[in-house]
Every structure is written in structure tokens, then in C-alpha cells.
Design a protein around this motif. Structure first.
Motif, PDB file in Angstrom:
ATOM      1  N   ALA A  23       0.838  -1.185   0.000  1.00 21.75           N
ATOM      2  CA  ALA A  23       0.000   0.000   0.000  1.00 21.75           C
ATOM      3  C   ALA A  23       0.879   1.243   0.000  1.00 21.75           C
ATOM      4  CB  ALA A  23      -0.912  -0.007   1.213  1.00 21.75           C
ATOM      5  N   GLU A  26      -0.550   8.382   0.632  1.00 20.03           N
ATOM      6  CA  GLU A  26      -1.035   9.483  -0.207  1.00 20.03           C
ATOM      7  C   GLU A  26       0.073  10.461  -0.576  1.00 20.03           C
ATOM      8  OE1 GLU A  26      -5.653   9.603   1.471  1.00 20.03           O
ATOM      9  OE2 GLU A  26      -4.261  11.249   1.854  1.00 20.03           O
ATOM     10  N   ASP A  72      -5.101  -2.145  -7.208  1.00 21.26           N
ATOM     11  CA  ASP A  72      -6.340  -1.465  -6.846  1.00 21.26           C
ATOM     12  C   ASP A  72      -6.023   0.023  -6.809  1.00 21.26           C
ATOM     13  OD1 ASP A  72      -8.533  -0.274  -5.629  1.00 21.26           O
ATOM     14  OD2 ASP A  72      -8.867  -1.938  -4.259  1.00 21.26           O
ATOM     15  N   THR A  74      -7.903   2.559  -6.451  1.00 23.39           N
ATOM     16  CA  THR A  74      -8.622   3.341  -5.430  1.00 23.39           C
ATOM     17  C   THR A  74      -7.883   3.329  -4.097  1.00 23.39           C
ATOM     18  OG1 THR A  74      -9.974   1.480  -4.706  1.00 23.39           O
ATOM     19  CG2 THR A  74     -10.814   2.796  -6.541  1.00 23.39           C
ATOM     20  N   LYS A  75      -7.083   2.289  -3.895  1.00 24.59           N
ATOM     21  CA  LYS A  75      -6.347   2.171  -2.633  1.00 24.59           C
ATOM     22  C   LYS A  75      -4.839   2.358  -2.827  1.00 24.59           C
ATOM     23  CE  LYS A  75      -9.636  -1.176  -0.729  1.00 24.59           C
ATOM     24  NZ  LYS A  75      -9.813  -2.557  -0.192  1.00 24.59           N
ATOM     25  N   SER A  76      -4.410   2.627  -4.044  1.00 27.02           N
ATOM     26  CA  SER A  76      -2.969   2.705  -4.348  1.00 27.02           C
ATOM     27  C   SER A  76      -2.246   1.487  -3.786  1.00 27.02           C
ATOM     28  CB  SER A  76      -2.364   4.001  -3.785  1.00 27.02           C
ATOM     29  OG  SER A  76      -2.915   5.123  -4.419  1.00 27.02           O
ATOM     30  N   THR A  77      -2.830   0.339  -4.018  1.00 25.36           N
ATOM     31  CA  THR A  77      -2.298  -0.903  -3.459  1.00 25.36           C
ATOM     32  C   THR A  77      -2.112  -1.934  -4.573  1.00 25.36           C
ATOM     33  OG1 THR A  77      -3.357  -0.534  -1.326  1.00 25.36           O
ATOM     34  CG2 THR A  77      -2.723  -2.786  -1.839  1.00 25.36           C
TER      35      THR A  77
END
Length: 119
Positions: A23, A26, A72, A74-77
Motif C-alpha cells: 500500500a 497518499e 487497486d 482506489t487504494k494505491s495498493t
């Protein structure tokens, strides 16, 4: 400040599976690619797999057909699904993220997670 958080390593028998996750915080803005490298005491760090922000994967020959990388947004994962594990997959796995920047792209590394495959 921790910018990449890895999880999912562990001990598994040969033929088993593990899933790694990475992950990005931000603080890492415009991500170009996410991926994994691995390293053992006897070898230099080697590339395992990469996925672009748009979802295009690339794999080292040694893991092709056994490992699957996904993202993903949306999760920067990013996730690395590792199947049919072999003892030679034993290593510390490091997440790597490439950030697009106007002058020069920047690269970030995770803290590493141990994967041990027993025979």
C-alpha cells in the motif's frame, strides 16, 4: 514517514500460495508503476513483477505462470498472488513504486517481507 507498507509474507510448504500486498501512502502522488523485487543473501536483488497504473503486468520468466500481480487504484495498493511456490522462491520481497515527476521519476522501496518456502 512510512510511504510503502508491505504485508503478507510468511512460511509455506512447496506448492502452496501466499499473497503479498503493498500500500502506497497518499504522499506518493502520480504513480507510474508498482512492483516487487526479491533478494536472498546469496543473490543480488532481482526483479519479480511489475504492473502499470493502467493495469498492464510484466513478469520475470522464473515466476511467469505462477505469480499474478494486480492493482487497486482506489487504494494505491498492489497485490502479488504467488501460487505453486518453490523453495527457490524463498527470499525477502521488496515492494517498489515509481512516481512520475516533471524532472526525474522517483522510486520508493518497502521495508521487505520474508517469504520462506519449505520443501
Amino acid at each position: 514517514q512510512v510511504q510503502l507498507v508491505e504485508s503478507g509474507g510468511g512460511l509455506v510448504q512447496a506448492g502452496g500460495s501466499l499473497r503479498l500486498s503493498c500500500a502506497a501512502s497518499e504522499s506518493i502522488g502520480n504513480i507510474n508503476e508498482m512492483g516487487w523485487y526479491r533478494q536472498t543473501p546469496a543473490k543480488s536483488r532481482e526483479w519479480v513483477a511489475t504492473i502499470s497504473w493502467s493495469g498492464r503486468p510484466s513478469y520475470a520468466d522464473s515466476v511467469k505462470g505462477r505469480f499474478s500481480i494486480s492493482i487497486d487504484n482506489t487504494k494505491s495498493t498492489a497485490y502479488l498472488q504467488m501460487n505453486s511456490l518453490k523453495p527457490e522462491d524463498t527470499a525477502v520481497y521488496y515492494c517498489n513504486v515509481e512516481e512520475n515527476r516533471p524532472d526525474r521519476n522517483k522510486y520508493y522501496w518497502g521495508q521487505g517481507t520474508q517469504v520462506t518456502v519449505s520443501s
